[in-house]
Design an enzyme around this catalytic site. Structure first.
Site, PDB file in Angstrom:
ATOM      1  N   HIS A 180       0.840  -1.210   0.000  1.00  8.93           N
ATOM      2  CA  HIS A 180       0.000   0.000   0.000  1.00  8.93           C
ATOM      3  C   HIS A 180       0.873   1.257   0.000  1.00  8.93           C
ATOM      4  CE1 HIS A 180      -3.130  -2.701   2.200  1.00  8.93           C
ATOM      5  NE2 HIS A 180      -2.916  -3.087   0.959  1.00  8.93           N
ATOM      6  N   HIS A 337      -9.367  -1.979  -4.348  1.00  6.69           N
ATOM      7  CA  HIS A 337      -8.224  -2.300  -3.494  1.00  6.69           C
ATOM      8  C   HIS A 337      -7.271  -3.284  -4.181  1.00  6.69           C
ATOM      9  CE1 HIS A 337      -5.791  -2.522   0.045  1.00  6.69           C
ATOM     10  NE2 HIS A 337      -5.669  -3.811  -0.212  1.00  6.69           N
ATOM     11  N   ASP A 341      -3.203  -2.917  -4.636  1.00  7.72           N
ATOM     12  CA  ASP A 341      -2.202  -3.968  -4.410  1.00  7.72           C
ATOM     13  C   ASP A 341      -1.351  -4.203  -5.665  1.00  7.72           C
ATOM     14  OD1 ASP A 341      -2.959  -4.445  -1.796  1.00  7.72           O
ATOM     15  OD2 ASP A 341      -4.248  -6.146  -2.288  1.00  7.72           O
ATOM     16  N   HIS A 364      -0.764 -11.156  -4.945  1.00  8.79           N
ATOM     17  CA  HIS A 364       0.618 -10.685  -4.844  1.00  8.79           C
ATOM     18  C   HIS A 364       1.600 -11.620  -5.542  1.00  8.79           C
ATOM     19  CE1 HIS A 364      -0.469  -7.347  -2.384  1.00  8.79           C
ATOM     20  NE2 HIS A 364      -1.070  -8.126  -1.498  1.00  8.79           N
TER      21      HIS A 364
HETATM   22 ZN   LIG Z   1      -3.815  -4.699   0.015  1.00  8.76          ZN
END
Ligand SMILES: [Zn+2]
Length: 397
Positions: A180, A337, A341, A364
């Site tokens: 973030h 969101h 990321d 991720h």
């Molecule tokens: Zn996040």
């Protein structure tokens, strides 16, 4: 130390063929060549390009540009959804309001240090985090002040543990949940910063990137004399499978589209697409919070995760809805969101990106794999620098 200027105003839509012909020529280790339209004789530039395995082959002059107009402050974006106050990127300094697509041509850093303290989402530890100005070509550099200033660059080679957050590890030293913060720095055009931390995890704060944007607004940004180099994607690169994938393809801006699908009544299928700029990031993405499912809480806690998680720093979903009494900040806060990321992971490229990034159910691990795959293929990208068309204003200190 180079003479620095208050916030950058250089704008150049794209390199012209003429600019390309007048540009310095660079050669990659494999012998392929490419050009950048700006030359700086500063040896730091060579260090910066050396990070990507490039060395200088020929030279050309540096263009100068006229001063830009005053910037305007964008009104807050109210859509009937509860949203914290986010300081517009227009407050970063005395710069111009950029129209799209636009590319800054000079590197930026913070005008002054700024710090914050908070709890890590996964470890639950308290960390004091300080963002500090850094010289051109530093990049985004983490420094563990509790470990004699041990440094970890925000670079794909240090990526580790990417299941629920992105962590960087160098020689056994970790900085965790960096995404973030990196998203805010990257999207707001901060090329160089030293991120001091006195513990191992970046504070989760309210679960979004908005508090980091507010830190940058408090710090202010300064533009240096050093040219900014973009990574321009030259050919499509796809990572993943039919279930979960990322496609990077050539574009003249930094464009992101994302699709997520969760079998939950509050989420379902969500899709969002935008050109990522300071303005769109601040208004459309930064406030979007991380989220998790109540049914996963016990499992994650047993794995040593989300020890600092709460309704103050995450959206928590049960089988029917969300537990947060304040509601959502956007109807599609979840996909927004996921884009935060994604941008945070793309920041590991180390340069601003010119590409269309299409992500289906990203995470991720996939994001960081895509970054590594792109940089591994020397034919897939090149470094370019826009010719400046507006001069930055002189420094105030
Ligand atoms: Zn996040």
């Amino acid at each position: 130390m180079t003479r620095e200027h208050v916030i950058g105003t250089a704008v150049a839509p794209h390199m012209s063929a003429r600019a390309m012909r007048a540009s310095p020529l660079w050669m990659r280790p494999n012998g392929s060549e490419h050009r950048t339209p700006i030359l700086s004789r500063n040896a730091m530039q060579e260090r910066g390009l050396a990070r990507f395995g490039c060395r200088r082959m020929s030279t050309a002059g540096v263009a100068r540009a006229p001063q830009g107009p005053e910037r305007t402050i964008a009104p807050p974006n109210e859509q009937g959804v509860k949203r914290p106050r986010v300081i517009s990127s227009a407050l970063f300094g005395h710069a111009t309001c950029l129209s799209l697509p636009a590319m800054r041509s000079l590197q930026r850093t913070l005008a002054r240090p700024v710090e914050i303290e908070g709890t890590g989402l996964h470890t639950g530890v308290r960390t004091r985090l300080r963002l500090c100005p850094a010289p051109a070509y530093t990049g985004l550099l983490f420094r563990r002040t509790d470990l004699d200033g041990f440094e970890i660059p925000a670079s794909p080679q240090y990526v580790a543990r990417v299941s629920y957050a992105t962590a960087l590890v160098r020689a056994g030293v970790m900085v965790a949940t960096v995404e973030h913060l990196l998203a805010a720095l990257y999207a707001c055009g901060v090329d160089n910063a030293i991120i001091e931390m006195d513990n191992l995890e970046v504070p989760i704060l309210d679960g979004s990137a908005a508090p980091f944007v507010q830190m940058l607004a408090r710090a202010g940004l300064r533009t240096s004399d050093a040219p900014r180099h973009y990574v321009r994607v030259r050919k499509p690169i796809q990572i993943g499978d039919a279930h979960q994938r990322i496609l990077l393809s050539p574009d003249t801006a930094f464009r992101v589209s994302c699709v997520i699908e969760f079998p939950h009544p509050m989420i379902g299928r969500q899709q969002h697409e935008l050109v990522v700029t300071e303005e769109t990031f601040v208004e459309e993405l930064a406030p979007a919070r991380t989220f998790g499912f109540l049914e996963d809480v016990e499992t994650l806690r047993r794995k040593g995760l989300i020890r600092g998680g709460s309704l103050q720093n995450a959206i928590v979903l049960d089988h029917a809805g969300i537990l947060n009494p304040e509601g959502l900040r956007f109807p599609d806060e979840f996909v927004r969101h996921k884009i935060v990321d994604l941008i945070g992971d793309l920041a590991l490229i180390g340069h601003p990106l010119l590409a269309r990034v299409e992500a289906w159910r990203p995470g991720h691990a996939l994001n960081t794999t895509a970054v590594a795959a792109l940089l591994r293929d020397p034919e897939a990208w090149e470094l370019v620098a826009p010719a400046p068309t507006r001069m930055a204003e002189p420094v105030i200190s």
